[in-house]
Write a protein that holds these residues in place. Structure first.
Motif, PDB file in Angstrom:
ATOM      1  N   VAL A 112      -8.120   1.447  -4.807  1.00 56.30           N
ATOM      2  CA  VAL A 112      -8.133   2.593  -3.898  1.00 56.30           C
ATOM      3  C   VAL A 112      -8.876   2.145  -2.642  1.00 56.30           C
ATOM      4  CG1 VAL A 112      -8.866   4.963  -3.526  1.00 56.30           C
ATOM      5  CG2 VAL A 112      -8.096   4.251  -5.791  1.00 56.30           C
ATOM      6  N   LEU A 113      -8.177   2.123  -1.504  1.00 58.00           N
ATOM      7  CA  LEU A 113      -8.755   1.630  -0.254  1.00 58.00           C
ATOM      8  C   LEU A 113      -9.433   2.722   0.553  1.00 58.00           C
ATOM      9  CD1 LEU A 113      -5.901  -0.731   1.012  1.00 58.00           C
ATOM     10  CD2 LEU A 113      -7.768  -1.224  -0.561  1.00 58.00           C
ATOM     11  N   GLY A 114      -9.014   3.966   0.366  1.00 55.66           N
ATOM     12  CA  GLY A 114      -9.587   5.051   1.145  1.00 55.66           C
ATOM     13  C   GLY A 114      -9.140   6.394   0.610  1.00 55.66           C
ATOM     14  N   VAL A 115      -9.851   7.420   1.018  1.00 54.46           N
ATOM     15  CA  VAL A 115      -9.529   8.790   0.622  1.00 54.46           C
ATOM     16  C   VAL A 115      -9.417   9.644   1.884  1.00 54.46           C
ATOM     17  CG1 VAL A 115     -10.272  10.831  -0.671  1.00 54.46           C
ATOM     18  CG2 VAL A 115     -10.761   8.537  -1.567  1.00 54.46           C
ATOM     19  N   LYS A 116      -8.296  10.361   1.989  1.00 51.49           N
ATOM     20  CA  LYS A 116      -8.116  11.283   3.105  1.00 51.49           C
ATOM     21  C   LYS A 116      -8.301  12.701   2.575  1.00 51.49           C
ATOM     22  CE  LYS A 116      -4.721  12.812   6.551  1.00 51.49           C
ATOM     23  NZ  LYS A 116      -3.337  12.659   7.043  1.00 51.49           N
ATOM     24  N   GLN A 167      -3.580   0.300  -3.194  1.00 46.94           N
ATOM     25  CA  GLN A 167      -3.081  -1.046  -2.917  1.00 46.94           C
ATOM     26  C   GLN A 167      -2.817  -1.749  -4.241  1.00 46.94           C
ATOM     27  OE1 GLN A 167      -5.952  -3.998  -2.227  1.00 46.94           O
ATOM     28  NE2 GLN A 167      -4.749  -5.164  -0.734  1.00 46.94           N
ATOM     29  N   GLY A 168      -1.709  -2.475  -4.324  1.00 45.11           N
ATOM     30  CA  GLY A 168      -1.415  -3.213  -5.537  1.00 45.11           C
ATOM     31  C   GLY A 168      -0.073  -3.913  -5.450  1.00 45.11           C
ATOM     32  N   ILE A 218       0.850  -1.193   0.000  1.00 43.58           N
ATOM     33  CA  ILE A 218       0.000   0.000   0.000  1.00 43.58           C
ATOM     34  C   ILE A 218       0.885   1.241   0.000  1.00 43.58           C
ATOM     35  CG2 ILE A 218      -2.005  -1.055   1.140  1.00 43.58           C
ATOM     36  CD1 ILE A 218      -1.041   0.121   3.780  1.00 43.58           C
ATOM     37  N   ALA A 219       0.342   2.343  -0.470  1.00 41.12           N
ATOM     38  CA  ALA A 219       1.050   3.614  -0.494  1.00 41.12           C
ATOM     39  C   ALA A 219       0.011   4.726  -0.641  1.00 41.12           C
ATOM     40  CB  ALA A 219       2.063   3.666  -1.638  1.00 41.12           C
ATOM     41  N   GLU A 220       0.477   5.956  -0.551  1.00 47.22           N
ATOM     42  CA  GLU A 220      -0.412   7.100  -0.704  1.00 47.22           C
ATOM     43  C   GLU A 220      -0.024   7.907  -1.941  1.00 47.22           C
ATOM     44  OE1 GLU A 220      -1.889   8.641   3.608  1.00 47.22           O
ATOM     45  OE2 GLU A 220       0.256   8.859   3.225  1.00 47.22           O
ATOM     46  N   ILE A 221      -1.039   8.448  -2.630  1.00 48.49           N
ATOM     47  CA  ILE A 221      -0.790   9.399  -3.710  1.00 48.49           C
ATOM     48  C   ILE A 221      -1.616  10.653  -3.438  1.00 48.49           C
ATOM     49  CG2 ILE A 221      -0.225   7.664  -5.453  1.00 48.49           C
ATOM     50  CD1 ILE A 221      -3.025   7.965  -6.579  1.00 48.49           C
ATOM     51  N   VAL A 222      -1.059  11.796  -3.802  1.00 46.36           N
ATOM     52  CA  VAL A 222      -1.731  13.080  -3.588  1.00 46.36           C
ATOM     53  C   VAL A 222      -2.220  13.594  -4.937  1.00 46.36           C
ATOM     54  CG1 VAL A 222      -1.514  15.433  -2.716  1.00 46.36           C
ATOM     55  CG2 VAL A 222      -0.208  13.579  -1.645  1.00 46.36           C
ATOM     56  N   VAL A 223      -3.517  13.917  -5.035  1.00 45.55           N
ATOM     57  CA  VAL A 223      -4.103  14.434  -6.269  1.00 45.55           C
ATOM     58  C   VAL A 223      -3.664  15.885  -6.449  1.00 45.55           C
ATOM     59  CG1 VAL A 223      -6.251  14.930  -7.518  1.00 45.55           C
ATOM     60  CG2 VAL A 223      -6.086  12.898  -6.042  1.00 45.55           C
ATOM     61  N   PHE A 264      -8.516   3.047 -11.991  1.00 49.32           N
ATOM     62  CA  PHE A 264      -7.208   2.716 -11.427  1.00 49.32           C
ATOM     63  C   PHE A 264      -6.899   1.232 -11.593  1.00 49.32           C
ATOM     64  CE2 PHE A 264      -7.373   6.757  -9.037  1.00 49.32           C
ATOM     65  CZ  PHE A 264      -6.067   7.177  -9.244  1.00 49.32           C
ATOM     66  N   ARG A 265      -7.886   0.367 -11.312  1.00 43.69           N
ATOM     67  CA  ARG A 265      -7.612  -1.064 -11.384  1.00 43.69           C
ATOM     68  C   ARG A 265      -7.353  -1.501 -12.818  1.00 43.69           C
ATOM     69  NH1 ARG A 265     -11.383  -5.550  -8.506  1.00 43.69           N
ATOM     70  NH2 ARG A 265     -10.489  -4.525  -6.675  1.00 43.69           N
ATOM     71  N   GLU A 266      -8.148  -0.993 -13.751  1.00 45.67           N
ATOM     72  CA  GLU A 266      -7.996  -1.405 -15.143  1.00 45.67           C
ATOM     73  C   GLU A 266      -6.683  -0.911 -15.743  1.00 45.67           C
ATOM     74  OE1 GLU A 266     -10.569  -0.046 -13.794  1.00 45.67           O
ATOM     75  OE2 GLU A 266     -12.247  -1.441 -14.044  1.00 45.67           O
ATOM     76  N   ARG A 267      -6.270   0.300 -15.397  1.00 47.39           N
ATOM     77  CA  ARG A 267      -5.087   0.900 -16.016  1.00 47.39           C
ATOM     78  C   ARG A 267      -3.792   0.534 -15.305  1.00 47.39           C
ATOM     79  NH1 ARG A 267      -5.924   7.169 -16.828  1.00 47.39           N
ATOM     80  NH2 ARG A 267      -3.947   6.866 -17.912  1.00 47.39           N
ATOM     81  N   TYR A 268      -3.863   0.406 -13.981  1.00 51.32           N
ATOM     82  CA  TYR A 268      -2.623   0.202 -13.218  1.00 51.32           C
ATOM     83  C   TYR A 268      -2.626  -1.065 -12.367  1.00 51.32           C
ATOM     84  CZ  TYR A 268      -1.761   5.062 -14.481  1.00 51.32           C
ATOM     85  OH  TYR A 268      -1.565   6.229 -15.189  1.00 51.32           O
ATOM     86  N   GLY A 269      -3.769  -1.739 -12.297  1.00 49.91           N
ATOM     87  CA  GLY A 269      -3.834  -2.937 -11.468  1.00 49.91           C
ATOM     88  C   GLY A 269      -3.788  -2.632  -9.993  1.00 49.91           C
TER      89      GLY A 269
END
Length: 608
Positions: free
Chosen positions: A350-354, A378-379, A321-326, A342-347
């Motif tokens: 997204v587990l949650g949004v802060k 997550q991936g 798991i990791a975090e990305i900032v929009v 996200f799943r289709e393009r990168y596999g």
């Protein structure tokens, strides 16, 4: 001879100054010795094929396996439970445990075994590892003085006695001397390590990326994700992810499909993790990690005949798991998460949004994204890394490869323990006809082949090549000193100068000459060089050769003022962020005090 001495002094001066990396300095001195014709290319490069160097590289890999599987963490917790919050007790436990192991295992193997444990322990105790690593290396050398097989110089003086018609030494002949070494070491190292080495950790950790455990706790994933096992009677067994379509039918997200196998009483346990794809077919024994509202999860489990697994953990092996900032100008702003693909393009999931101080963990597909949102993804580790490289709409926080390295493969810990113990037994028992270097190479390869390390790349990353090159480049210095007659001149001058004063003066001279030579050439080579000189000096004076020979093995083994005098000193150099001057500040006082104490103690143990 003069040129060799000048090169040696210049090398030492560069080491002490610390302006240039130690391995570069060592390589430069090696190159000058070759260019000057003191050493042939074969002699100069012999250090890189030395078994000690190969062993050091292999031991780095074995230590990496101990760390990666969480074995070091488990061992460190047991030591910390004994020590509590008392740093002094912690220090003493490290010293005595290391010395006890070092009495039966080579000091290099002892440090390789203990170093990952101590690093992990220091991190958990929130203390600087540099406070403990140099004392760890020194304690391994002191432990070697407890038994005949503890260190090679002990075997050298035993062989010298036998060659000259004396009775050899017993296994525990060294024990009283070793105990005194340990006592002196503790008394001197305890205050010095606190005064000098603790400063190495000052300011560390001011900025740390979030650990995987921190992210799990922050987003409360343990409560938000539930695991279910698919049994033979389950109605979804044999169906694909697309056919059951839990998101559309129940509003539930499948985060992970896990499968576990066991063999060899748990030692050969294997775990595979996969992000579900539409074509993935669900099999009996699969464990599904599901995210959704509790009522919907309970309803699905009842309908599909799934077995809840309350003890299942949110682990990170193949998946992380990791975090990305929009970013503020991202194309995702205003889109629903279901539209981001996200799943289709990168596999990845997204587990949650802060969002500011709010954590959005439910109804994620319908959540519209805003600039500054932090997404917990997550991936597969490589897919997370790919996410960070290929997009400008967000910023990946942290380094996936580093985070993957910190994620422990804990189900491999029993296997790593078996490999490590087998290696230690082979190195400790002479009855097993396998060379120590062979045992280390085999153990390192097993750590990689059995996936105690994630892959071969991870194994190479565990090797500290600066330490390897430093030792390999300095080893030929011994050949240069011997070829030019420098070593013999120093040794014979010592006997001629101090022999007339008395045995005590000669004993002191032998000890400190051996100690001085060991700062620049290996302790085993020094012992081989000095043992015959000590024997002939004792014979010439008509005194018991034992104290003189013990002065040789102690002077060779108790060398602490240089990072390349013994492999353990070099092994901890990088991990402790030490410089050459750090060894001078801590090791030199210890080396001098040890020499003074032993000058008076050895005649008491072995009268002239």
């Amino acid at each position: 001879m003069t040129l060799t001495i000048i090169i040696l002094l210049a090398t030492v001066a560069m080491f002490i100054a610390g302006k240039v990396r130690a391995d570069i300095v060592a390589l430069c001195s090696l190159a000058v010795l070759m260019l000057a014709g003191v050493l042939t290319p074969v002699e100069a490069l012999a250090g890189f094929s030395n078994p000690v160097i190969i062993m050091m590289a292999g031991l780095f890999v074995v230590g990496g396996g101990i760390l990666q599987t969480g074995l070091a963490k488990k061992a460190s917790k047991k030591i910390m439970n004994l020590a509590g919050d008392n740093e002094t007790w912690l220090f003493l436990l490290i010293i005595f445990v290391t010395a006890a192991i070092g009495a039966f295992v080579s000091n290099t193997g002892t440090v390789a075994l203990m170093m990952p444990i101590v690093v992990t322990m220091a991190a958990e105790a929130r203390k600087s590892a540099s406070t403990f690593l140099m004392p760890l290396a020194f304690a391994s050398s002191m432990g070697g003085m407890l038994t005949l097989i503890g260190t090679p110089p002990n075997l050298v003086i035993d062989e010298t006695l036998r060659e000259n018609g004396y009775e050899g030494l017993s296994f525990f002949s060294f024990f009283p001397v070793g105990l005194l070494c340990l006592a002196v070491g503790v008394v001197v190292m305890l205050p010095l390590s606190r005064m000098v080495l603790r400063k190495k950790g000052d300011g560390e950790g001011e900025h740390r990326e979030k650990s995987l455990d921190t992210l799990v706790e922050e987003y409360k994933l343990t409560g938000a994700v539930v695991a279910y096992r698919v049994g033979e009677e389950s109605v979804i067994k044999g169906k694909t992810i697309a056919q059951i379509d839990l998101r559309a039918t129940h509003g539930i997200n499948i985060l992970e499909v896990r499968n576990e196998t066991n063999g060899g009483k748990g030692i050969l346990r294997n775990v595979t993790q996969a992000i579900p794809t539409v074509k993935r077919r669900i099999k009996s024994g699969d464990i599904l990690y599901l995210q959704g509202e509790r009522e919907k999860l309970d309803s699905l489990a009842s309908q599909a005949r799934l077995t809840p697994m309350p003890s299942a953990k949110f682990d990170f092996y193949d998946i992380g798991i990791a975090e990305i900032v929009v970013m503020p100008e991202s194309r995702l702003i205003g889109q629903k998460l279901s539209e981001s693909r996200f799943r289709e393009r990168y596999g990845i999931n997204v587990l949650g949004v802060k969002r500011s101080k709010e954590y959005i963990m439910t109804d994620l597909p319908a959540t519209k994204l805003k600039g500054g949102d932090i997404l917990l993804i997550q991936g597969q580790w490589e897919n997370i890394a790919k996410t960070g490289r290929e997009e400008e709409d967000w910023v990946l926080i942290g380094e996936p490869e580093e985070m993957a390295g910190k994620a422990t493969i804990d189900y491999k810990a029993p296997l790593a323990a078996v490999i490590m113990l087998a290696m230690v037994l082979v190195m400790a028992l002479d009855i097993i006809p396998i060379a120590p270097v062979t045992a280390v190479i085999a153990a390192a390869l097993l750590m990689v082949v059995t996936r105690c390390l994630r892959n071969a790349e991870a194994a190479y990353k565990t090797i500290n090549f600066e330490s390897i090159v430093l030792i390999a480049a300095m080893m030929p210095m011994a050949t240069a000193l011997e070829k030019t007659g420098t070593s013999a001149l120093v040794s014979h001058s010592l006997v001629e100068t101090l022999g007339d004063i008395g045995p005590m003066a000669l004993l002191c001279g032998i000890y400190f000459t051996t100690s001085l030579l060991t700062m620049f050439i290996s302790n085993t080579a020094t012992a081989v060089l000095m043992a015959p000189i000590a024997m002939s000096a004792a014979t010439e004076l008509g005194v018991n050769p034992l104290p003189m020979l013990f002065a040789v093995t102690l002077g060779a083994s108790m060398c602490f003022a240089s990072p390349f005098s013994t492999p353990p000193n070099a092994l901890v150099m990088h991990a402790g962020s030490y410089t050459f001057s750090d060894y001078i500040k801590v090791g030199l006082p210890l080396q001098i005090i040890m020499g003074i104490v032993m000058t008076f103690a050895l005649p008491l143990f072995f009268p002239f």
